[in-house]
Write a protein that holds these residues in place. Sequence first.
Motif, PDB file in Angstrom:
ATOM      1  N   ASN A   7       0.798  -1.225   0.000  1.00  0.00           N
ATOM      2  CA  ASN A   7       0.000   0.000   0.000  1.00  0.00           C
ATOM      3  C   ASN A   7       0.836   1.283   0.000  1.00  0.00           C
ATOM      4  N   ALA A  42      -0.443   4.508  -1.421  1.00  0.00           N
ATOM      5  CA  ALA A  42      -1.358   5.332  -0.638  1.00  0.00           C
ATOM      6  C   ALA A  42      -0.644   6.374   0.215  1.00  0.00           C
ATOM      7  N   TRP A  87      -3.942   8.439   0.736  1.00  0.00           N
ATOM      8  CA  TRP A  87      -5.046   7.732   1.376  1.00  0.00           C
ATOM      9  C   TRP A  87      -4.480   7.096   2.640  1.00  0.00           C
ATOM     10  N   GLU A 147      -9.645   3.959   3.777  1.00  0.00           N
ATOM     11  CA  GLU A 147      -9.445   4.487   2.429  1.00  0.00           C
ATOM     12  C   GLU A 147      -8.646   3.522   1.556  1.00  0.00           C
ATOM     13  N   TRP A 148      -7.477   3.082   2.048  1.00  0.00           N
ATOM     14  CA  TRP A 148      -6.676   2.201   1.190  1.00  0.00           C
ATOM     15  C   TRP A 148      -7.274   0.812   1.077  1.00  0.00           C
ATOM     16  N   GLU A 176     -10.492   0.180   0.889  1.00  0.00           N
ATOM     17  CA  GLU A 176     -11.549   0.317  -0.130  1.00  0.00           C
ATOM     18  C   GLU A 176     -10.947   0.366  -1.533  1.00  0.00           C
ATOM     19  N   LEU A 177      -9.870   1.113  -1.718  1.00  0.00           N
ATOM     20  CA  LEU A 177      -9.219   1.182  -3.033  1.00  0.00           C
ATOM     21  C   LEU A 177      -8.705  -0.191  -3.463  1.00  0.00           C
ATOM     22  N   GLN A 198     -11.525  -2.430  -4.493  1.00  0.00           N
ATOM     23  CA  GLN A 198     -12.014  -2.076  -5.828  1.00  0.00           C
ATOM     24  C   GLN A 198     -11.153  -2.679  -6.929  1.00  0.00           C
TER      25      GLN A 198
END
Length: 181
Positions: A12, A15, A19, A24-25, A27-28, A31
């Motif tokens: 991550n 991020a 983020w 936040e990270w 969720e990204l 996705q």
Amino acid sequence: MAYPRIYLAIDNCFACKRWTRPKEWCELIAQLGIGYVEASADTELDPLFMGPEYLVSWVEEVQRAQAATGVRVANLYSGHGTYTTLGLTHTDPRVRRRMLDHWFKPMVAAAAQLGAGLIFFAHAFVHTALQNAVLYREAIDVLEQGLIEVNQYAVAIGCENISIKQMYSPHQYPEGVKKFI
């Protein structure tokens, strides 16, 4: 014949400074269809910068984000901050003690609480040790004692996976060991 299970994971670091909240990270990453993440200390979880109270809150945020997104933190990673110090091989034992007590142990504890591993690189050798076989051996001994303490602590609190990130420079052991001893 049984084949190993292979999982796609993402670091991550993307991020960092963008983020910073686990929600936040996570969720990204969800996705993207990726279920596992290596959480870098660069994403606002470095215990030397953030402090113990924040780290407790961060672990709780990760646990909530994991439950909400299905993304699992597989490992915590030391990030770039630990590359800026000699860390466990620092020439001053007070700095080594600080790294052990205020970086390693909190990160190991956070990893254990998340059921994750810890991957790190937090040591390097000064030039004088690289030029003298006796000093180099002494520096390795200091490093090994620190690593033993980290490992014993990890075992004691149930963090099962501790790994040292391999580096590519002679001053960052274990790469290039045979060149200097």
